[in-house]
Structure formats: C-alpha cells, structure tokens
Design an enzyme around this catalytic site. Structure first.
Site, mmCIF file in Angstrom:
data_model
loop_
_atom_site.group_PDB
_atom_site.id
_atom_site.type_symbol
_atom_site.label_atom_id
_atom_site.label_comp_id
_atom_site.label_asym_id
_atom_site.label_seq_id
_atom_site.Cartn_x
_atom_site.Cartn_y
_atom_site.Cartn_z
ATOM 1 N N HIS A 1 0.855 -1.180 0.000
ATOM 2 C CA HIS A 1 0.000 0.000 0.000
ATOM 3 C C HIS A 1 0.889 1.227 0.000
ATOM 4 C CE1 HIS A 1 -3.125 2.836 1.102
ATOM 5 N NE2 HIS A 1 -3.970 1.912 0.685
ATOM 6 N N ASP B 1 -8.049 -5.179 -0.093
ATOM 7 C CA ASP B 1 -8.536 -5.929 -1.239
ATOM 8 C C ASP B 1 -8.179 -7.405 -1.187
ATOM 9 O OD1 ASP B 1 -9.823 -3.875 -2.547
ATOM 10 O OD2 ASP B 1 -7.916 -3.071 -3.231
#
Ligand code: CMC
Length: 429
Positions: free
Chosen positions: A309, A366
């Site tokens: 991320h 996700d």
C-alpha cells in the site's frame, strides 16, 4: 535531518537562510508551506506521484500508515465497522459528526426520495454492450447524470450542494445493481423504502421480479461493513481526481464520474478483482512458492495483488476487519472456498519472506474483500463497482469540503520540463 535544515537547503544560497513556514495539523507529519516557493524563489517542488505532498487541508479522514491507523472524523475504522451503519458513516463523513436520530431519519428520507434513477437514464444502459464492464457503465451513467442535474444546480448554494451529494449516495446502489441486471438480462429493480441501504443494494442485485427477496441479515451486515471500510481513505488517487475535477467548479456528477474512472485501475480499486484472478491462477497451495518467486523477480512485472500500500507500511486495519468478516460469512453460508485456504497460506508465507518484510508489504483491504464478495454471490466484475458505491460517500464529502474551502483555487500542478529547448521551424521545409 530537522525540518529547518531541510528548508534552508531548499532555499538557494543567494537567498540567505530565510525559511518557509511549517504548518501543523491536529495529527500526522507537519508540512512545509511551499506556496511562496515559485513566486519568491523561482523554484518548483518536484514530487511525482505526490509521495511528499499534502495537496490540501482536510478534516475528514486520517491515516497513519506506519501504525496502521484509519480514522473517519476521528473515529477508528474498527469501531465504526463494528458499531455503525453505512448511512451513519456517510453522514459522519459528510457533516463531521455522527447523526442524532432525527438527523439520521432526515437522511434516510432523502435517500428514499432520491434512490430511484430517472427512467430516461435506463436508455443509457441500453446503449452499452451487455457484456461491458460495470465500471465502464458506471463512468458513463454517473457522468450522464450531470445532464439531468446541471442547469438548475447552483453549487454556490450550500443546500443545493448537500442535495447533490445525497442524490449521488442515494442513486449509487441502483446504478451499480443495474449494471449487473443489465449484464445478465434480468429486469432492473427499484429500491424498497422499508429496507436499509445495504439490504436494498442486495435486493436490487439478487432479487427476482417473480418473488419477494428475503434479506439475509448476516449478508446485509457484511455488506454494510464492506461499504464502511471502503467509504473513504483521504487523498487517494480517485479522491484526488475528484478534487482536481471539482477545483474547476465542474458539475458534481461529472466529478464523481472521474473518481470512478480513476478507481478502476488495478493499482487502486481494481485490485480486489485482480486478487481473485491471481488466486485462481495459483490454483493450489503447492503453487504458492512459484507465485512468490515471480513477485520477487525484478524481470517479471508480476506482483502479489492485494499486497502493499502506498501509505500503510505496517498493516492495513481494514484488512483485519474484512478477513474476520469473510470467515464469518463463509461459516454462515457453510461454504468451503479453496481460494480462502490459498489466500491464508499465501499471506502466511509472504509475511515470513525477507522481500516482503524489508519492503513492508502487508495484505491490504482488497486481499480478502474479493473472497468475501464472491461468497456473497457477487461476480468478480462487480467488485470494483461495489468499491465505487462505497467510496461515493467519501468522494462527495471531499467535494463538499473543497467547495467550502475558500482558500483553494483551481488545481494546477507545474512540471519539470525535460523536452527540447526553444528551436525554430526549418525555413527550407
Ligand atoms: N508484490 C510484489 N512486490 C511489490 C508489491 C507487490 N504487491 N508492491 C510493491 N512491491 C515492491 C516493488 O516492486 C518495489 O520494490 P523495489 O523497491 O525493489 O523496487 C517496492 O515494493 C515498493 O513498491 P512501489 O511500487 O514503490 O510502492 P507504491 O507505494 O508505489 O505502490 C501499490 C503501492 C499498492 C500500488 C503496490 O504495492 C501494488 O501494486 N500492490 C498490488 C496492487 C494492490 O493490491 N493495490 C491495492 C491497493 S489498496 C486499495 C486502495 O486503497 O486502492
């Protein structure tokens, strides 16, 4: 290196050691105010990808990537996912405080009032190939709504801005669900006022005109959590896109459509769909080492989808909530998804691998959301559309915030020009 040393280094020697001001927020790193950099010193700040740039002041969402903290208006995401409902969270994001009962009722009534799409919008759906990706349809349909709500919309008026924001949140479930029903050739459904936001989305997705849809409360709660977890994430790519579009005074429906377009990419909202494709491709726990080796290979563009991320360098707090929710739903539905086993083993192996440890690559939201959505019956192609549905409350909150920030003009980044210097058109040509 202290801030002052850095600032003095920024200013050229000829300018002496005059320094730039430091701005302090309520939490998080301080920011060097470089607004005068160009006008006073003829210097630009070079920051492709905005890794060190605070593009605006915002009081909506706070992320501490090192500590794995995500707060909406100061409230931890874990508490909101556990205790709140999506509409309460949407209200909180938009207006800054959790709603009182009467405020929530007014919000619910507005959502009921605006939830149905204008019947002419249906002709836009029919213009798409039925196998078009839901995100392509959503970009088009939400953009097209600007044609329905433009002439009479005065974004200088606060009550009209709020009405536009609520209209977007209200219509998004039917917009997303209709992408699906159109694709499978089933008549579209309308929202039912007695149902809550998430249940309504489920009935519009999966209900049949021939019988009453029975809402499964476990699935409705899981849906609500997914929406809450994805509702906002400060200045991510799609939100920044919405803000940039909004900074020119563009129509809010058109602005949100730009956000949907930006969200679609596999490095952003499209990752949940990509995670499932990756897990299916891996196919068996015994193939995991091969996938890990590919992800580490510099000559291979393959990445572990759902890992890493831009901001979280510890863990993504949303991933923990969604992993728990995925297990609960699989148990409730008595499903045994082999992809969940592959996902859990992949996570274990990757988290012990030097490559992922060194680069602080952890599972993001996700990684498990695809497994959860699949268990709930959603086709892969709808995953990012659901992310867009959830993120709409965040996008409109940023849109509202920007409209009320009188210090923020049109966004216009500069560039470090590396092209040809001045040259003249050849005389003999
Ligand atoms: N698999 C393998 N290596 C990776 C991965 C990954 N998923 N992510 C980053 N790296 C490596 C990358 O190759 C680089 O290595 P090196 O330093 O040796 O060159 C290093 O880690 C840093 O990568 P980066 O691309 O500079 O990191 P970034 O902060 O720009 O990218 C990211 C963040 C999310 C785009 C990236 O981690 C990625 O592509 N992840 C997979 C896609 C994904 O899951 N996206 C969903 C993001 S969360 C949902 C949302 O908020 O939108």
């Amino acid at each position: 290196m202290s801030n002052n040393k850095f600032i003095n280094a920024v200013i050229s020697e000829e300018q002496g050691d005059e320094s730039l001001p430091i701005l302090r927020g309520t939490m998080g790193p301080e920011a060097v105010d470089i607004r005068a950099l160009y006008s006073r010193y003829d210097l630009l700040a070079f920051d492709p990808g905005f890794r060190s740039t605070a593009s605006c002041k915002s009081s909506i969402t706070y992320v501490d990537g090192d500590k794995g903290v995500l707060l909406y208006r100061g409230y931890p995401i874990e508490e909101l996912a556990e205790k709140a409902h999506y509409l309460e969270v949407a209200y909180l994001l938009m207006f800054g405080e959790l709603p009182e009962d009467d405020e929530l009722n007014v919000m619910r009534e507005s959502i009921n009032q605006y939830g149905i799409l204008h019947e002419q919008v249906m002709s836009f759906y029919r213009g798409f190939r039925r196998d078009a990706h839901p995100m392509a349809v959503m970009v088009g349909v939400v953009g097209a709504l600007s044609a329905f709500y433009h002439d009479h919309l005065n974004i200088g008026d606060r009550s009209q801005r709020i009405q536009a924001a609520i209209r977007l949140v209200a219509k998004m479930p039917m917009i997303a669900a209709t992408c699906y029903t159109y694709n499978i050739g089933r008549p579209h459904r309308y929202p039912v006022n007695k149902l809550d936001y998430s249940s309504n989305f489920l009935q519009m997705m999966f209900g049949s005109p021939a019988e009453e849809y029975q809402v499964d409360p476990v699935l409705a709660r899981a849906m609500d959590k997914i929406l809450i977890l994805h509702a906002d994430h400060e200045q991510n790519a799609s939100t920044s896109t919405v803000r940039i579009a909004a900074s020119s005074g563009a129509n809010p429906f058109a602005c949100i459509s730009t956000g949907i377009a930006s969200l679609w990419g596999p490095a952003h909202g499209g990752a949940n769909e990509a995670v499932l494709r990756m897990l299916e491709e891996i196919g068996d726990v015994k193939n995991i080492p091969k996938a890990i080796a590919r992800a580490k290979d510099k000559d291979d563009s393959y990445r572990l989808m759902g890992f890493g991320h831009r901001v979280y360098k510890n863990f993504d707090p949303r991933a923990k909530v969604i992993q728990k929710s995925a297990k609960e739903v699989l148990e409730h539905l008595q499903l045994d998804d082999p992809l969940l086993d592959i996902a859990m083993r992949l996570e274990e192996i990757a988290l012990e691998d030097e490559y992922f440890i060194e680069r602080k690559l952890y599972p993001n939201v996700d990684f498990y959301s695809g497994i959860l959505l699949r268990a709930m019956g959603f086709p892969d192609s709808m995953f990012t559309a659901i992310f867009a549905l959830a993120r709409t409350s965040g996008w409109v909150s940023h849109w509202l915030e920007l409209q009320e920030d009188s210090t923020h003009g049109i966004d216009r980044p500069r560039q470090l020009y590396v092209g040809k210097p001045l040259r003249h058109f050849p005389k003999d040509r």
